[in-house]
Scaffold this motif. Structure first.
Motif, PDB file in Angstrom:
ATOM      1  N   LYS A   7      -5.739  -3.808   7.381  1.00 30.77           N
ATOM      2  CA  LYS A   7      -4.586  -3.757   8.273  1.00 30.77           C
ATOM      3  C   LYS A   7      -3.887  -2.438   7.989  1.00 30.77           C
ATOM      4  O   LYS A   7      -4.024  -1.893   6.885  1.00 30.77           O
ATOM      5  N   PRO A   8      -3.162  -1.903   8.961  1.00 28.13           N
ATOM      6  CA  PRO A   8      -2.485  -0.620   8.707  1.00 28.13           C
ATOM      7  C   PRO A   8      -1.522  -0.741   7.532  1.00 28.13           C
ATOM      8  O   PRO A   8      -0.755  -1.700   7.442  1.00 28.13           O
ATOM      9  N   LEU A   9      -1.587   0.212   6.643  1.00 34.81           N
ATOM     10  CA  LEU A   9      -0.699   0.227   5.483  1.00 34.81           C
ATOM     11  C   LEU A   9       0.468   1.169   5.765  1.00 34.81           C
ATOM     12  O   LEU A   9       0.294   2.197   6.423  1.00 34.81           O
ATOM     13  N   ILE A  10       1.629   0.815   5.267  1.00 37.17           N
ATOM     14  CA  ILE A  10       2.804   1.665   5.402  1.00 37.17           C
ATOM     15  C   ILE A  10       2.772   2.629   4.228  1.00 37.17           C
ATOM     16  O   ILE A  10       2.834   2.213   3.064  1.00 37.17           O
ATOM     17  N   ARG A  11       2.630   3.898   4.521  1.00 41.35           N
ATOM     18  CA  ARG A  11       2.481   4.926   3.498  1.00 41.35           C
ATOM     19  C   ARG A  11       3.830   5.439   3.011  1.00 41.35           C
ATOM     20  O   ARG A  11       4.835   5.338   3.707  1.00 41.35           O
ATOM     21  N   PRO A  12       3.857   6.028   1.812  1.00 44.96           N
ATOM     22  CA  PRO A  12       5.098   6.627   1.302  1.00 44.96           C
ATOM     23  C   PRO A  12       5.557   7.773   2.212  1.00 44.96           C
ATOM     24  O   PRO A  12       4.782   8.271   3.037  1.00 44.96           O
ATOM     25  N   PRO A  13       6.794   8.211   2.050  1.00 43.22           N
ATOM     26  CA  PRO A  13       7.293   9.309   2.885  1.00 43.22           C
ATOM     27  C   PRO A  13       6.423  10.552   2.703  1.00 43.22           C
ATOM     28  O   PRO A  13       5.917  10.816   1.615  1.00 43.22           O
ATOM     29  N   VAL A  72       6.898  12.342  -3.310  1.00 46.41           N
ATOM     30  CA  VAL A  72       6.253  13.502  -2.704  1.00 46.41           C
ATOM     31  C   VAL A  72       6.087  14.601  -3.752  1.00 46.41           C
ATOM     32  O   VAL A  72       5.015  15.207  -3.871  1.00 46.41           O
ATOM     33  N   ALA A  73       7.135  14.841  -4.533  1.00 50.01           N
ATOM     34  CA  ALA A  73       7.086  15.883  -5.561  1.00 50.01           C
ATOM     35  C   ALA A  73       6.003  15.586  -6.599  1.00 50.01           C
ATOM     36  O   ALA A  73       5.385  16.505  -7.141  1.00 50.01           O
ATOM     37  N   ALA A  74       5.746  14.302  -6.865  1.00 49.32           N
ATOM     38  CA  ALA A  74       4.775  13.920  -7.882  1.00 49.32           C
ATOM     39  C   ALA A  74       3.327  14.022  -7.402  1.00 49.32           C
ATOM     40  O   ALA A  74       2.406  14.071  -8.208  1.00 49.32           O
ATOM     41  N   ILE A  81       3.391  15.240   1.735  1.00 50.50           N
ATOM     42  CA  ILE A  81       4.016  16.547   1.911  1.00 50.50           C
ATOM     43  C   ILE A  81       5.422  16.315   2.455  1.00 50.50           C
ATOM     44  O   ILE A  81       5.602  15.571   3.421  1.00 50.50           O
ATOM     45  N   ALA A  82       6.415  16.947   1.837  1.00 54.75           N
ATOM     46  CA  ALA A  82       7.800  16.782   2.288  1.00 54.75           C
ATOM     47  C   ALA A  82       7.932  17.188   3.753  1.00 54.75           C
ATOM     48  O   ALA A  82       7.540  18.296   4.128  1.00 54.75           O
TER      49      ALA A  82
END
Length: 163
Positions: A7-13, A72-74, A81-82
């Motif tokens: 199922k589609p996963l909600i990714r981090p920003p 994102v920084a990690a 990518i920001a």
């Protein structure tokens, strides 16, 4: 038979488009470790090619929309990518407001959702009568307001965005 995702996963920003994300993500867990509220999880083996990749479940553990996006920084691989304009470009899903559940419409004062919104008045504010006003164009769908709402069921609900 392998599959992209169950199922589609909600990714981090800051996640790049899904196919590129799956190729770029090293599944190192750095974003998961860097997430202050612990909202980022690793997909389990049943997620096919997405196994081990980071995802969010805002309806369970909301993203706190950290100003500096430590996840994102990690990320060492540029899978995250920001966004150039920051949080205004992020959409985890949609929040729906259910006025009939909200105690402010019964005459009780409450500012829990507005006070907890990490995005601020561009996403959620109060009108002159003290009722919440959800602004879809500014809301990132982080889920913090849903978690903080004192009504049962909550007056705000999270829904996955269409892909």
């Amino acid at each position: 038979e392998a599959r992209l995702v169950q199922k589609p996963l909600i990714r981090p920003p800051g996640a790049i488009p899904e196919v590129a994300f799956l190729a770029a993500c090293t599944r190192c867990g750095a974003c998961t470790t860097a997430c202050p509220p612990g909202a980022i999880r690793g997909a389990l083996a049943d997620a096919g090619f997405a196994a081990g990749t980071p995802y969010l479940e805002p309806d369970r553990v909301p993203c706190s929309a950290c100003a500096d996006m430590p996840c994102v920084a990690a990320c060492p691989s540029e899978a995250l990518i920001a966004p150039p304009r920051g949080w205004p470009e992020v959409r985890f899903g949609t929040i729906t407001f259910h006025p009939h559940r909200c105690i402010t419409f019964r005459g009780d004062a409450c500012t829990a959702c507005v006070d907890s919104c990490p995005i601020g008045s561009t996403a959620l504010s109060l009108d002159a009568s003290g009722h919440p006003v959800l602004k879809a164009e500014g809301c990132v769908g982080c889920g913090v307001c849903v978690r903080q709402c004192p009504t049962t069921p909550p007056s705000l609900t999270f829904g996955s965005r269409e892909r």
